[in-house]
Design a protein around this motif. Structure first.
Motif, mmCIF file in Angstrom:
data_model
loop_
_atom_site.group_PDB
_atom_site.id
_atom_site.type_symbol
_atom_site.label_atom_id
_atom_site.label_comp_id
_atom_site.label_asym_id
_atom_site.label_seq_id
_atom_site.Cartn_x
_atom_site.Cartn_y
_atom_site.Cartn_z
ATOM 1 N N ARG A 105 5.325 -1.984 8.585
ATOM 2 C CA ARG A 105 4.310 -1.147 7.745
ATOM 3 C C ARG A 105 3.690 -0.369 8.520
ATOM 4 O O ARG A 105 2.694 -0.693 9.361
ATOM 5 C CB ARG A 105 3.653 -2.135 6.896
ATOM 6 C CG ARG A 105 2.892 -1.294 5.936
ATOM 7 C CD ARG A 105 2.035 -1.989 4.812
ATOM 8 N NE ARG A 105 0.682 -2.339 5.270
ATOM 9 C CZ ARG A 105 -0.308 -2.637 4.715
ATOM 10 N NH1 ARG A 105 -0.219 -2.520 3.245
ATOM 11 N NH2 ARG A 105 -1.706 -2.665 5.274
ATOM 12 N N LEU A 106 4.034 0.971 8.439
ATOM 13 C CA LEU A 106 3.346 2.015 9.005
ATOM 14 C C LEU A 106 1.732 2.251 8.159
ATOM 15 O O LEU A 106 1.871 2.157 6.920
ATOM 16 C CB LEU A 106 4.012 3.217 9.126
ATOM 17 C CG LEU A 106 5.360 3.179 9.963
ATOM 18 C CD1 LEU A 106 5.959 4.577 10.043
ATOM 19 C CD2 LEU A 106 5.094 2.538 11.322
ATOM 20 N N SER A 107 0.796 2.713 8.976
ATOM 21 C CA SER A 107 -0.365 3.237 8.091
ATOM 22 C C SER A 107 -0.753 4.509 8.503
ATOM 23 O O SER A 107 -0.541 4.910 9.789
ATOM 24 C CB SER A 107 -1.581 2.116 8.390
ATOM 25 O OG SER A 107 -1.345 0.759 7.932
ATOM 26 N N CYS A 108 -1.465 5.286 7.829
ATOM 27 C CA CYS A 108 -1.994 6.446 8.057
ATOM 28 C C CYS A 108 -3.347 6.641 7.508
ATOM 29 O O CYS A 108 -3.474 6.740 6.516
ATOM 30 C CB CYS A 108 -1.084 7.802 7.590
ATOM 31 S SG CYS A 108 -1.595 9.254 7.964
ATOM 32 N N ALA A 109 -4.369 6.583 8.451
ATOM 33 C CA ALA A 109 -5.663 6.786 8.014
ATOM 34 C C ALA A 109 -6.176 8.308 8.156
ATOM 35 O O ALA A 109 -6.094 8.974 9.205
ATOM 36 C CB ALA A 109 -6.564 6.021 8.818
ATOM 37 N N LYS A 116 16.038 5.229 0.464
ATOM 38 C CA LYS A 116 15.968 4.878 -0.706
ATOM 39 C C LYS A 116 16.414 3.358 -0.745
ATOM 40 O O LYS A 116 17.315 3.154 -0.244
ATOM 41 C CB LYS A 116 16.930 5.839 -1.749
ATOM 42 C CG LYS A 116 16.076 7.082 -1.994
ATOM 43 C CD LYS A 116 17.049 7.821 -2.971
ATOM 44 C CE LYS A 116 16.546 9.318 -3.624
ATOM 45 N NZ LYS A 116 17.201 10.244 -4.338
ATOM 46 N N GLY A 117 15.545 2.698 -1.518
ATOM 47 C CA GLY A 117 15.678 1.259 -1.717
ATOM 48 C C GLY A 117 15.412 0.511 -0.540
ATOM 49 O O GLY A 117 15.235 -0.737 -0.576
ATOM 50 N N ARG A 118 15.090 0.839 0.595
ATOM 51 C CA ARG A 118 14.594 0.348 1.716
ATOM 52 C C ARG A 118 13.064 0.685 2.166
ATOM 53 O O ARG A 118 12.360 -0.435 2.696
ATOM 54 C CB ARG A 118 15.430 0.438 2.916
ATOM 55 C CG ARG A 118 16.987 0.278 2.700
ATOM 56 C CD ARG A 118 17.520 0.454 4.025
ATOM 57 N NE ARG A 118 17.875 1.912 4.610
ATOM 58 C CZ ARG A 118 17.308 2.073 5.626
ATOM 59 N NH1 ARG A 118 16.739 1.277 6.461
ATOM 60 N NH2 ARG A 118 17.322 3.178 6.233
ATOM 61 N N PHE A 119 12.587 1.658 1.879
ATOM 62 C CA PHE A 119 11.175 2.391 2.280
ATOM 63 C C PHE A 119 10.367 2.489 0.916
ATOM 64 O O PHE A 119 10.891 2.759 0.039
ATOM 65 C CB PHE A 119 11.133 3.594 2.995
ATOM 66 C CG PHE A 119 11.699 3.611 4.566
ATOM 67 C CD1 PHE A 119 12.489 2.388 4.871
ATOM 68 C CD2 PHE A 119 11.691 4.487 5.317
ATOM 69 C CE1 PHE A 119 13.144 2.280 6.130
ATOM 70 C CE2 PHE A 119 12.092 4.643 6.661
ATOM 71 C CZ PHE A 119 12.922 3.190 7.043
ATOM 72 N N TYR A 138 0.574 4.322 3.245
ATOM 73 C CA TYR A 138 1.318 3.571 3.940
ATOM 74 C C TYR A 138 2.845 3.664 3.922
ATOM 75 O O TYR A 138 3.377 4.338 2.906
ATOM 76 C CB TYR A 138 1.269 1.966 3.517
ATOM 77 C CG TYR A 138 -0.239 1.495 3.418
ATOM 78 C CD1 TYR A 138 -1.074 1.846 2.305
ATOM 79 C CD2 TYR A 138 -0.911 0.967 4.462
ATOM 80 C CE1 TYR A 138 -2.569 1.361 2.180
ATOM 81 C CE2 TYR A 138 -2.190 0.708 4.424
ATOM 82 C CZ TYR A 138 -2.992 0.527 3.378
ATOM 83 O OH TYR A 138 -4.326 0.506 3.447
ATOM 84 N N LEU A 139 3.601 3.189 4.633
ATOM 85 C CA LEU A 139 4.938 3.329 4.681
ATOM 86 C C LEU A 139 5.606 1.981 5.047
ATOM 87 O O LEU A 139 5.572 1.461 6.195
ATOM 88 C CB LEU A 139 5.713 4.349 5.424
ATOM 89 C CG LEU A 139 7.150 4.585 5.206
ATOM 90 C CD1 LEU A 139 7.499 5.193 4.016
ATOM 91 C CD2 LEU A 139 7.809 5.744 6.227
ATOM 92 N N GLN A 140 6.129 1.052 4.029
ATOM 93 C CA GLN A 140 6.525 -0.088 4.168
ATOM 94 C C GLN A 140 8.137 0.046 4.536
ATOM 95 O O GLN A 140 9.097 0.593 3.519
ATOM 96 C CB GLN A 140 6.437 -1.057 2.755
ATOM 97 C CG GLN A 140 7.001 -2.274 3.240
ATOM 98 C CD GLN A 140 6.494 -3.083 4.047
ATOM 99 O OE1 GLN A 140 5.168 -3.457 4.165
ATOM 100 N NE2 GLN A 140 7.189 -3.906 4.950
ATOM 101 N N MET A 141 8.491 -0.479 5.411
ATOM 102 C CA MET A 141 10.054 -0.088 5.703
ATOM 103 C C MET A 141 10.827 -1.517 6.015
ATOM 104 O O MET A 141 10.268 -2.503 6.807
ATOM 105 C CB MET A 141 10.168 0.707 7.324
ATOM 106 C CG MET A 141 9.397 1.966 7.215
ATOM 107 S SD MET A 141 9.446 2.709 8.724
ATOM 108 C CE MET A 141 8.661 1.692 9.831
ATOM 109 N N SER A 142 11.757 -1.722 5.314
ATOM 110 C CA SER A 142 12.494 -2.818 5.300
ATOM 111 C C SER A 142 13.902 -2.613 5.734
ATOM 112 O O SER A 142 14.574 -1.446 5.672
ATOM 113 C CB SER A 142 12.388 -3.533 4.025
ATOM 114 O OG SER A 142 11.227 -3.706 3.380
ATOM 115 N N ASP A 143 14.786 -3.815 6.036
ATOM 116 C CA ASP A 143 16.307 -3.495 6.160
ATOM 117 C C ASP A 143 16.493 -2.389 7.326
ATOM 118 O O ASP A 143 17.217 -1.559 7.051
ATOM 119 C CB ASP A 143 17.017 -3.403 5.164
ATOM 120 C CG ASP A 143 18.481 -3.345 5.507
ATOM 121 O OD1 ASP A 143 19.284 -3.052 4.681
ATOM 122 O OD2 ASP A 143 18.853 -4.385 6.479
ATOM 123 N N LEU A 144 15.514 -2.347 8.533
ATOM 124 C CA LEU A 144 15.686 -1.184 9.290
ATOM 125 C C LEU A 144 16.910 -1.168 10.036
ATOM 126 O O LEU A 144 17.431 -2.251 10.582
ATOM 127 C CB LEU A 144 14.524 -1.394 10.341
ATOM 128 C CG LEU A 144 12.952 -0.996 9.811
ATOM 129 C CD1 LEU A 144 12.010 -1.473 10.672
ATOM 130 C CD2 LEU A 144 13.202 0.798 9.659
#
Length: 125
Positions: free
Chosen positions: A18-22, A64-67, A79-85
């Motif tokens: 999970r990426l964050s950007c403040a 699409k479908g992963r992030f 935030y950017l939640q990234m799955s199945d990288l």
């Protein structure tokens, strides 16, 4: 607006990050927030964006479908939640802010006014 991205790292293929950007600045909620990435030798490419209200969300086809992009305007954070990288997701990821109105669909880097410094995502196979 000043942006600070974080959360990158090394992950195995199939894993998640999970990426964050403040963001600093009291007008964060007025901006379309986006994520881009740039792999070595390639141009910076659009990944995802979200309107200020969160009602309009857009993803590049490869993710699409992963992030999942999300934002918390009270915390001035996106935030950017990234799955199945996958190995092809490996890149430096940048967050960005666009002052375009929500009715526009900014996907090009030059349509964004402010940029974070980038965070590296490395995917091992």
């Amino acid at each position: 607006v000043q942006l600070q991205a974080s959360g990158g790292g090394l992950v195995q293929a199939g894993g998640s990050l999970r990426l964050s950007c403040a963001a600093s600045g009291r007008t964060f909620s007025r901006y379309i927030m986006g994520w881009f990435r740039q792999a070595p030798g390639k141009e910076r490419e659009f990944v995802a964006r979200m309107s200020w209200s969160g009602g309009i969300v857009d993803y590049a086809d490869p993710v699409k479908g992963r992030f999942t992009i999300s934002r918390d305007n009270a915390k001035n954070t996106v935030y950017l939640q990234m799955s199945d990288l996958k190995s092809e997701d490996m890149a430096v990821y940048y967050c960005a802010a666009s002052s375009f109105p929500a009715s526009r669909t900014p996907r090009a880097p030059d349509e964004y006014d402010y940029w974070g410094q980038g965070t590296q995502v490395t995917v091992s196979s």
